[in-house]
Scaffold this motif. Structure first.
Motif, mmCIF file in Angstrom:
data_model
loop_
_atom_site.group_PDB
_atom_site.id
_atom_site.type_symbol
_atom_site.label_atom_id
_atom_site.label_comp_id
_atom_site.label_asym_id
_atom_site.label_seq_id
_atom_site.Cartn_x
_atom_site.Cartn_y
_atom_site.Cartn_z
ATOM 1 N N VAL A 44 0.854 -1.185 0.000
ATOM 2 C CA VAL A 44 0.000 0.000 0.000
ATOM 3 C C VAL A 44 0.891 1.236 0.000
ATOM 4 O O VAL A 44 1.727 1.410 0.895
ATOM 5 C CB VAL A 44 -0.940 0.019 1.216
ATOM 6 N N VAL A 45 0.706 2.085 -1.003
ATOM 7 C CA VAL A 45 1.512 3.291 -1.149
ATOM 8 C C VAL A 45 0.593 4.499 -1.016
ATOM 9 O O VAL A 45 -0.357 4.660 -1.783
ATOM 10 C CB VAL A 45 2.233 3.331 -2.513
ATOM 11 N N MET A 46 0.885 5.341 -0.039
ATOM 12 C CA MET A 46 0.127 6.572 0.182
ATOM 13 C C MET A 46 0.983 7.743 -0.283
ATOM 14 O O MET A 46 2.122 7.905 0.166
ATOM 15 C CB MET A 46 -0.226 6.707 1.661
ATOM 16 N N ILE A 47 0.445 8.537 -1.179
ATOM 17 C CA ILE A 47 1.211 9.632 -1.775
ATOM 18 C C ILE A 47 0.654 10.966 -1.283
ATOM 19 O O ILE A 47 -0.540 11.243 -1.405
ATOM 20 C CB ILE A 47 1.187 9.534 -3.302
ATOM 21 N N TYR A 48 1.537 11.775 -0.736
ATOM 22 C CA TYR A 48 1.189 13.040 -0.087
ATOM 23 C C TYR A 48 1.815 14.190 -0.886
ATOM 24 O O TYR A 48 3.006 14.467 -0.768
ATOM 25 C CB TYR A 48 1.730 13.000 1.348
ATOM 26 N N PRO A 49 1.033 14.843 -1.762
ATOM 27 C CA PRO A 49 1.591 15.879 -2.635
ATOM 28 C C PRO A 49 1.477 17.282 -2.034
ATOM 29 O O PRO A 49 0.693 17.525 -1.113
ATOM 30 C CB PRO A 49 0.716 15.759 -3.886
ATOM 31 N N GLY A 50 2.246 18.188 -2.601
ATOM 32 C CA GLY A 50 2.144 19.582 -2.202
ATOM 33 C C GLY A 50 3.372 20.362 -2.607
ATOM 34 O O GLY A 50 4.326 19.813 -3.165
ATOM 35 N N PRO A 51 3.367 21.663 -2.338
ATOM 36 C CA PRO A 51 4.564 22.466 -2.593
ATOM 37 C C PRO A 51 5.753 21.910 -1.818
ATOM 38 O O PRO A 51 5.607 21.439 -0.687
ATOM 39 C CB PRO A 51 4.161 23.859 -2.088
ATOM 40 N N ALA A 52 6.917 21.949 -2.442
ATOM 41 C CA ALA A 52 8.095 21.306 -1.846
ATOM 42 C C ALA A 52 8.467 21.889 -0.488
ATOM 43 O O ALA A 52 8.892 21.161 0.413
ATOM 44 C CB ALA A 52 9.273 21.420 -2.807
#
Length: 205
Positions: free
Chosen positions: A113-121
């Motif tokens: 299970v891979v949870m990806i948390y995006p946003g400005p660096a």
């Protein structure tokens, strides 16, 4: 600015309630509500049976994790979260808590299970640590950050609107690196449940 600080650790205590309410209130992409501001373009994720675009992202231990490496060992479940749209998304926390409550069943199904948390660096890793809280993830769960939307853009999931990041999505990628299942929401809700993902994983076996 109002910021939600509810971590996954806090929400694990109410995971059972989250599971029950999520099942009753899911709003799918094909009929969702609650989208405050439309994105500049609609999501265009990889289609079922298409090759899944490769990615390599860092976890919170600064270790690189790639899709190809994970998929060699079986199916990969991708949970694309809203990450850091200037606050912690409570719906994302509930979804992650629900999947963690099914960790034994997911491991039995052979899934990573891979949870990806995006946003400005800027400060994304710090925000991700706040989101995870004190929870130690099991070895088949991976929490990865997506600085400046490298993954999000490659997968056609960028929600480009004020206080938005990515369209929440769930995918299953098979050992052949092809997309076996996909659901993308155009609202903050409409998330796929762990129970339905387990049903889809059973079909692969």
């Amino acid at each position: 600015m109002l910021r939600f600080r509810t971590s996954v650790g806090t929400l694990l205590a109410i995971a059972a309630l989250a599971i029950a309410t999520t099942g009753n209130t899911q709003e799918r992409a094909r009929g969702g509500r609650g989208q405050a501001v439309p994105g500049k373009e609609a999501p265009h994720p990889p289609k079922v049976d298409a090759e899944a675009p490769e990615f390599e992202l860092m976890n919170l231990k600064n270790e690189p994790i790639s899709l190809r490496k994970l998929s060699k060992n079986g199916p990969v479940v991708l949970l694309v979260l809203r990450g850091w749209p200037e606050y912690q998304c409570p719906v994302c926390s509930r979804q992650v808590a629900e999947f963690l409550s099914k960790k034994a069943e997911l491991k039995k199904a052979g899934a990573q299970v891979v949870m990806i948390y995006p946003g400005p660096a800027a400060l994304l890793a710090e925000h991700a640590k706040e989101f995870q809280g004190e929870i130690e993830l099991p070895d088949h769960f991976h929490f990865l950050i997506d600085p400046d939307y490298t993954f999000t853009n490659a997968w056609g999931l960028r929600w480009e609107a004020p206080r938005e990041t990515a369209y929440p999505s769930t995918f299953i990628v098979g050992a052949d690196n092809k997309v076996k299942f996909g659901l993308t929401s155009t609202s903050h809700r409409g998330r796929e449940s762990a129970a339905n993902v387990l049903e889809e994983l059973a079909k692969l076996q």
